[in-house]
Write an enzyme that holds these catalytic residues in place. Structure first.
Site, PDB file in Angstrom:
ATOM      1  N   LYS A 149       0.849  -1.205   0.000  1.00 41.97           N
ATOM      2  CA  LYS A 149       0.000   0.000   0.000  1.00 41.97           C
ATOM      3  C   LYS A 149       0.880   1.250   0.000  1.00 41.97           C
ATOM      4  O   LYS A 149       0.609   2.207  -0.712  1.00 41.97           O
ATOM      5  CB  LYS A 149      -0.948  -0.024   1.210  1.00 41.97           C
ATOM      6  CG  LYS A 149      -2.075  -1.031   1.020  1.00 41.97           C
ATOM      7  CD  LYS A 149      -2.862  -1.365   2.271  1.00 41.97           C
ATOM      8  CE  LYS A 149      -3.789  -2.544   1.985  1.00 41.97           C
ATOM      9  NZ  LYS A 149      -4.466  -3.056   3.162  1.00 41.97           N
ATOM     10  N   GLN A 196      -5.141  -1.834   9.261  1.00 37.28           N
ATOM     11  CA  GLN A 196      -4.885  -3.147   8.646  1.00 37.28           C
ATOM     12  C   GLN A 196      -5.477  -4.261   9.510  1.00 37.28           C
ATOM     13  O   GLN A 196      -5.199  -4.347  10.701  1.00 37.28           O
ATOM     14  CB  GLN A 196      -3.359  -3.336   8.475  1.00 37.28           C
ATOM     15  CG  GLN A 196      -2.976  -4.606   7.749  1.00 37.28           C
ATOM     16  CD  GLN A 196      -3.462  -4.649   6.297  1.00 37.28           C
ATOM     17  OE1 GLN A 196      -3.362  -3.668   5.569  1.00 37.28           O
ATOM     18  NE2 GLN A 196      -4.003  -5.779   5.893  1.00 37.28           N
ATOM     19  N   ASP A 254     -11.438   1.945   3.219  1.00 32.42           N
ATOM     20  CA  ASP A 254     -11.637   0.507   3.022  1.00 32.42           C
ATOM     21  C   ASP A 254     -13.104   0.186   2.724  1.00 32.42           C
ATOM     22  O   ASP A 254     -13.428  -0.904   2.270  1.00 32.42           O
ATOM     23  CB  ASP A 254     -11.217  -0.262   4.295  1.00 32.42           C
ATOM     24  CG  ASP A 254      -9.900  -1.000   4.107  1.00 32.42           C
ATOM     25  OD1 ASP A 254      -9.514  -1.239   2.945  1.00 32.42           O
ATOM     26  OD2 ASP A 254      -9.267  -1.338   5.132  1.00 32.42           O
TER      27      ASP A 254
END
Ligand code: NAD
Length: 293
Positions: free
Chosen positions: A52, A96, A119
């Site tokens: 990322k 995460q 997300d």
């Protein structure tokens, strides 16, 4: 001959397009920033977080890394998320997953501001998607829509069968295919006659989490197969939920593992970071997101 859908190439094309957008924003004095929080040192998470960061660098998005130890408390993590929610210079927040067992994942997701939920996991983002309103869309399913569209595969009117009903893949996938006017069926662990149901699919999306589970018996002749799964096989080689070699002469198109769905997830995360600007400029709007096509 089956067409192999090249997720690596398509994701690279999207990243190049996004890089141009970021350059234009920068020229107008707008800097986009993604904050990435990792708790602990799970090896797979380290790889994902690293990828990322690399994607951010390539596109020109500033990334802020927050590395908390495995022992960090839920309270510490929530405090950090709230601080990032308040910061004007932060556009997107990504925590995460998975988190260590002592931290309530749902609570953490709910604490991220929906305006920064790149997300697309916040209940408000999921709700907006289900009623066709503006909000972030979970990256893996939105990446799959891009794979189909950019490979010239029509969705409208097609029988779309999804195997798997998780919150991050199966369910949002169904909503996105519905939005594209597909006729959608969702299968799961309690589905009866899975083979027969799967065989109805002109487009079969497999997100079941079991290596090489789907063989040719589940496939309609000429179907398009999208394999979301990612595993290591007995020879430590990457493989998907679909037995690629067994189905290849029966499908019209298929995504490989690696190089299919995987690279798309990060490209769409970058897309969401950039789209955060639009969402922020017009909060509460019922306008739908535009997709880079
Ligand atoms: P999950 O474990 O949350 O969900 C699996 C789903 O499969 C469940 O809904 C379950 O009902 C269904 N299922 C399990 N066994 C079944 C059976 N025998 N018959 C029918 N349905 C069955 O998994 P997930 O998070 O949706 O992920 C699925 C796979 O995709 C995993 O391999 C994961 O690693 C991978 N994944 C890849 C990406 C990517 O970017 N490539 C992103 C997310 C997930």
């Amino acid at each position: 001959m089956a067409f192999i859908i090249d997720g690596k190439k398509i994701s690279q094309d999207i990243k190049e397009e996004l890089k141009e957008k970021v350059t234009a924003y920068k020229a107008g004095g707008v800097q986009i920033t993604l904050a990435v929080i990792q708790v602990g040192k799970d090896p797979a998470s380290c790889v994902y977080v690293g990828n990322k960061k690399k994607a951010c660098e390539f596109i020109g998005i500033r990334s802020l890394a927050y590395e908390l130890t495995e022992e960090a408390t839920e309270e510490e993590l929530l405090r950090l998320v709230k601080e990032l929610n308040r910061r004007e210079d932060v556009n997107g927040i990504l925590v995460q997953l998975p988190l260590p067992k002592h931290i309530n994942e749902n609570l953490v997701i709910r604490t991220i501001s929906p305006d920064k939920d790149v997300d697309g996991f916040h209940p408000q983002s999921v709700g907006a998607l289900s009623i066709g309103q503006k909000g972030f869309v979970s990256c893996t399913p939105s990446g799959i829509i891009q794979l189909l569209k950019r490979s010239g595969i029509e969705i409208e009117g097609k029988e779309c069968v999804i195997i798997g009903r998780s919150n991050i893949v199966g369910k949002p996938m169904a909503l996105l295919l519905l939005r594209e006017n597909g006729t959608v069926t969702i299968c799961h662990s309690r589905t009866r006659n899975l083979k027969e149901v799967a065989k109805r699919g002109d487009i079969l999306i497999v997100a079941i989490g079991k290596p090489k589970f789907i063989n040719r018996d589940y496939i309609k002749e000429g179907a398009v197969v999208i394999d979301v799964g990612i595993h290591r096989d007995e020879n430590n080689k990457l493989c998907g939920d679909v037995d690629f070699n067994d189905v290849i002469d029966k499908v019209s198109a298929i995504t490989p593992v690696p190089g299919g769905v995987g690279p798309m997830t990060i490209a769409m995360l970058m897309y969401n970071c950039i789209d955060s600007i639009r969402l922020r400029q017009n909060p509460g709007s019922t306008e739908e997101l535009e997709y880079p096509i």
